[in-house]
Design a protein around this motif. Sequence first.
Motif, short mmCIF file in Angstrom:
data_model
loop_
_atom_site.label_atom_id
_atom_site.label_comp_id
_atom_site.label_asym_id
_atom_site.label_seq_id
_atom_site.Cartn_x
_atom_site.Cartn_y
_atom_site.Cartn_z
N MET A 161 -2.81 -5.19 12.62
CA MET A 161 -4.21 -5.08 13.05
C MET A 161 -4.37 -5.37 14.54
SD MET A 161 -6.00 -6.76 9.71
CE MET A 161 -7.69 -6.56 10.23
N GLU A 162 -3.49 -6.19 15.10
CA GLU A 162 -3.52 -6.51 16.53
C GLU A 162 -2.72 -5.51 17.37
OE1 GLU A 162 -2.02 -10.51 16.63
OE2 GLU A 162 -3.94 -11.38 15.97
N GLY A 163 -2.08 -4.53 16.72
CA GLY A 163 -1.31 -3.53 17.43
C GLY A 163 0.10 -3.96 17.79
N LYS A 164 0.55 -5.10 17.25
CA LYS A 164 1.91 -5.58 17.53
C LYS A 164 2.94 -4.86 16.66
CE LYS A 164 0.29 -10.14 18.90
NZ LYS A 164 0.16 -11.54 18.48
N ILE A 165 2.48 -4.28 15.57
CA ILE A 165 3.33 -3.42 14.74
C ILE A 165 2.69 -2.05 14.76
CG2 ILE A 165 4.14 -2.90 12.41
CD1 ILE A 165 4.36 -5.85 11.85
N ASN A 166 3.41 -1.10 15.28
CA ASN A 166 2.90 0.26 15.40
C ASN A 166 3.42 1.09 14.22
OD1 ASN A 166 1.37 2.21 16.59
ND2 ASN A 166 2.91 2.78 18.10
N GLY A 167 2.77 0.91 13.07
CA GLY A 167 3.18 1.59 11.86
C GLY A 167 2.16 1.38 10.77
N ALA A 168 2.26 2.15 9.71
CA ALA A 168 1.38 2.00 8.55
C ALA A 168 2.05 1.05 7.56
CB ALA A 168 1.12 3.35 7.90
N LEU A 169 1.33 0.02 7.14
CA LEU A 169 1.84 -0.92 6.14
C LEU A 169 1.19 -0.57 4.81
CD1 LEU A 169 1.62 -4.27 8.15
CD2 LEU A 169 3.47 -2.61 8.08
N ILE A 170 2.00 -0.08 3.89
CA ILE A 170 1.49 0.48 2.64
C ILE A 170 1.95 -0.35 1.45
CG2 ILE A 170 1.62 2.52 1.14
CD1 ILE A 170 1.95 4.18 3.72
N ASN A 171 1.06 -0.52 0.49
CA ASN A 171 1.37 -1.20 -0.76
C ASN A 171 2.17 -0.22 -1.62
OD1 ASN A 171 1.40 -2.24 -3.34
ND2 ASN A 171 -0.73 -2.86 -3.32
N PRO A 172 3.45 -0.48 -1.88
CA PRO A 172 4.27 0.49 -2.62
C PRO A 172 3.93 0.62 -4.10
CG PRO A 172 5.57 -1.44 -2.06
CD PRO A 172 4.23 -1.61 -1.41
N SER A 173 3.07 -0.24 -4.63
CA SER A 173 2.73 -0.12 -6.05
C SER A 173 1.98 1.17 -6.35
CB SER A 173 1.92 -1.33 -6.53
OG SER A 173 0.62 -1.31 -5.99
N MET A 174 1.41 1.79 -5.31
CA MET A 174 0.65 3.03 -5.49
C MET A 174 1.44 4.27 -5.07
SD MET A 174 -2.06 1.94 -6.87
CE MET A 174 -3.04 3.42 -6.86
N ILE A 175 2.71 4.09 -4.74
CA ILE A 175 3.53 5.19 -4.26
C ILE A 175 4.52 5.61 -5.35
CG2 ILE A 175 5.14 5.96 -2.46
CD1 ILE A 175 2.23 5.33 -1.50
N VAL A 176 4.46 6.87 -5.73
CA VAL A 176 5.32 7.41 -6.78
C VAL A 176 6.68 7.82 -6.23
CG1 VAL A 176 5.51 9.29 -8.47
CG2 VAL A 176 3.29 8.23 -8.04
N ASN A 177 6.69 8.35 -5.00
CA ASN A 177 7.89 8.93 -4.41
C ASN A 177 7.71 8.96 -2.89
OD1 ASN A 177 9.43 11.43 -3.38
ND2 ASN A 177 10.22 11.25 -5.47
N PRO A 178 8.78 8.84 -2.11
CA PRO A 178 8.66 8.93 -0.65
C PRO A 178 8.02 10.23 -0.18
CG PRO A 178 10.84 8.14 -1.24
CD PRO A 178 10.16 8.56 -2.51
N PHE A 179 8.14 11.28 -0.96
CA PHE A 179 7.55 12.57 -0.59
C PHE A 179 6.03 12.46 -0.47
CE2 PHE A 179 5.83 16.80 -1.70
CZ PHE A 179 6.35 17.51 -0.64
N GLN A 180 5.41 11.67 -1.32
CA GLN A 180 3.98 11.45 -1.29
C GLN A 180 3.55 10.94 0.09
OE1 GLN A 180 2.90 8.52 -4.22
NE2 GLN A 180 0.77 8.40 -3.56
#
Length: 188
Positions: free
Chosen positions: A49-68
């Motif tokens: 949120m402060e821009g110190k990590i330049n990436g999307a942080l995603i909860n993997p419990s909602m991800i079926v496959n990396p392709f998604q």
Amino acid sequence: MFESFFNPQIRFPSVMYSTQELELFPDRTVTQLLFKDVKNAAELRKNAMEGKINGALINPSMIVNPFQVLVAANKAVHLHSTGKMKTRSLYSEIIYNLSPTNNISEAFKRFGMSDSDSAVLIVLVHLKEETQHMTDIIAKVDGQQIPVEDVSMLTDPAKVKKLYKTTPQEDTCLLDAVVCRMATKDVM
């Protein structure tokens, strides 16, 4: 079905991260990093949120496959390049594009990492040559890195089916159903 339709060359080998070149944006690469037993989720979220990590942080419990995630990232890069994003940053747009609805806050609640999560999927969009950024982010995570292809072990299929409103007939091809709903949310 969708995985082979969009790009039959995509392979998710058994490595600790997954990197794919975006076909329509060959100068851009999407890297996915997966961690379990994360002990510093609140700190990671704050850094993002402060821009110190330049990436999307995603909860993997909602991800079926990396392709998604690759589909969501590709759409986000496209919308970023055309100036038509619905959110403020490329990484928030990736999280938003995972959702089957047009509600931005709901997308962050369902797909974004929360302070209490014990697993995280980090998505980076970068130039092919950039690797230092990935090393810096890995060093910030207090957790065990696992192969991205293992994301389905962290998936909560019941929550995914409920959110995407899949039918019992779609259980055998859940990834297809999820990607279809992600892709059609803008036209419905």
